[in-house]
Design an enzyme around this catalytic site. Sequence first.
Site, mmCIF file in Angstrom:
data_model
loop_
_atom_site.group_PDB
_atom_site.id
_atom_site.type_symbol
_atom_site.label_atom_id
_atom_site.label_comp_id
_atom_site.label_asym_id
_atom_site.label_seq_id
_atom_site.Cartn_x
_atom_site.Cartn_y
_atom_site.Cartn_z
ATOM 1 N N SER A 27 -2.676 -57.799 34.070
ATOM 2 C CA SER A 27 -1.063 -58.161 33.792
ATOM 3 C C SER A 27 -1.617 -58.873 33.202
ATOM 4 O O SER A 27 -0.545 -59.325 32.550
ATOM 5 C CB SER A 27 -1.045 -58.756 35.672
ATOM 6 N N HIS B 252 1.600 -52.763 37.298
ATOM 7 C CA HIS B 252 2.348 -52.781 36.230
ATOM 8 C C HIS B 252 1.649 -50.891 35.282
ATOM 9 O O HIS B 252 2.487 -51.126 34.647
ATOM 10 C CB HIS B 252 1.379 -53.812 35.303
ATOM 11 N N LYS C 53 8.543 -54.950 39.799
ATOM 12 C CA LYS C 53 8.474 -54.861 38.000
ATOM 13 C C LYS C 53 9.441 -53.023 37.594
ATOM 14 O O LYS C 53 10.568 -53.499 37.368
ATOM 15 C CB LYS C 53 7.485 -54.809 38.405
HETATM 16 N N1 PMP Z 1 -0.629 -57.574 41.816
HETATM 17 C C1 PMP Z 1 -0.208 -57.370 40.123
HETATM 18 C C2 PMP Z 1 -1.448 -56.793 39.841
HETATM 19 C C3 PMP Z 1 0.601 -58.299 40.054
HETATM 20 O O1 PMP Z 1 0.784 -58.497 39.079
HETATM 21 C C4 PMP Z 1 1.437 -58.591 41.037
HETATM 22 C C5 PMP Z 1 3.036 -59.739 40.493
HETATM 23 N N2 PMP Z 1 2.187 -60.201 39.480
HETATM 24 C C6 PMP Z 1 1.607 -58.357 42.093
HETATM 25 C C7 PMP Z 1 0.743 -57.688 42.841
HETATM 26 C C8 PMP Z 1 2.659 -59.081 43.302
HETATM 27 O O2 PMP Z 1 3.758 -58.757 43.144
HETATM 28 P P1 PMP Z 1 5.156 -59.099 44.139
HETATM 29 O O3 PMP Z 1 5.452 -59.917 42.913
HETATM 30 O O4 PMP Z 1 5.435 -58.353 44.763
HETATM 31 O O5 PMP Z 1 4.827 -59.825 45.459
#
Ligand code: PMP
Length: 402
Positions: A187, A215, A246
């Site tokens: 991310s 992602h 996302k």
């Molecule tokens: N895993 C990764 C790699 C993320 O980047 C994110 C959110 N940025 C999440 C899980 C969590 O997702 P959520 O926004 O649905 O809580």
Amino acid sequence: MSELLNKFLPLEAKRSELVAIGGADPFHVVVERVVSATEAIVNGQQVIMAGTNNYLGLTFDPESVEASCAAVRDEGTGTTGSRMANGSYGAHLALERALADFYACPAAIVFSTGYIANLGILSTLTGSGDVILMDADCHASIYDGTRLGAAQVVRFRHNDAANLERRLQRLEDKAKRTLVVVEGIYSMLGDRAPLQEIVEVKNRYGASLLIDEAHSLGVLGDHGRGLAEELGVEDQVDFITGTFSKSLGSIGGYCVSRWAELEFMRYAMRPYIFTASSSPSLIASTRIALKKLNSGTVLRKQLWANAHQLYQGLAEMGLELGPQVSPVIAIRLPVSMEEAPGVWGELLSKGIYVNLVLPPATPDGGCLLRCSLSAAHSPEQIDRILAAFSDIKEKIAPEKSG
Ligand code: PMP
């Protein structure tokens, strides 16, 4: 003030100092009005949103919006309880079926967020006597999931399959009771896991593999199933977690597995049992978005065209970028933490909103501007993003030696 709050005073003092030096406050951004999937009013000014993870631009998809509104009218604003206590709605089950079909997996579980999905799966799948062997750059939700459980936690060097192998070797008999955890697209820097090598290594030692495709869902693979699809190793991956927040433009999380026994975990996962299930409106828009994600490649192709346009333009300016072209494009700032908010504020004043990421949230301790692109960005908008970066490039290009 409660004595307990004292420990946060240094944090607030640092924030005030950064804001005073930079003349901009990246910690309290208020989106005053959302104009479209790519534009909003921030600080009274219309800006291009280039940090939202809205990869396919589906947040205003008319069919998703309509389905969401209809679900509120038909089933109410919330479920007011967990699935274990209050029962599942038909739509929760339908979405789980749709996810299982999408991945051609026998089992899928939907969670209230992606964060909760990682918390639930990691803390419950592994326990005392087991090992979690995770990439050091994994997301906070993965770190937090390991803290909630009782497994031994070991990190391996980011994207380094040889380092993973050495650690598995050292675990000896425990290697078979090890869960290796990686992400499809990371991310922060937008780089991908070397999944084929990781699969080879974990197979050699009999370990299991979980990949977080948060992602990469909708972004990689002919059908948008993520990195495992793109590299042809889906049948070697034991668990996939992901988010609806996302590419699917909603809120929620999931886990799918090639093992039908995933289903049995529901009765043991505290983050599944002790939190309210997703609202009907979120589930409804997610179901439509998943159908759209699965129905063609137009949005994905547009997203990648946008990613190439921005990455290439920024690279031509001599900026230091993440190692791979991706819809997540990170620019390493050769400035101090004190100077970074000012750089971010300058971009905002030029009408471009990106994410400012400061240590300790960054992988290597530096400061990052993080862009995330959408299929809904037009080429003209990408040009405007590039023009804003070009205006400040002297400040953010790395110093040339010699
Ligand atoms: N895993 C990764 C790699 C993320 O980047 C994110 C959110 N940025 C999440 C899980 C969590 O997702 P959520 O926004 O649905 O809580």
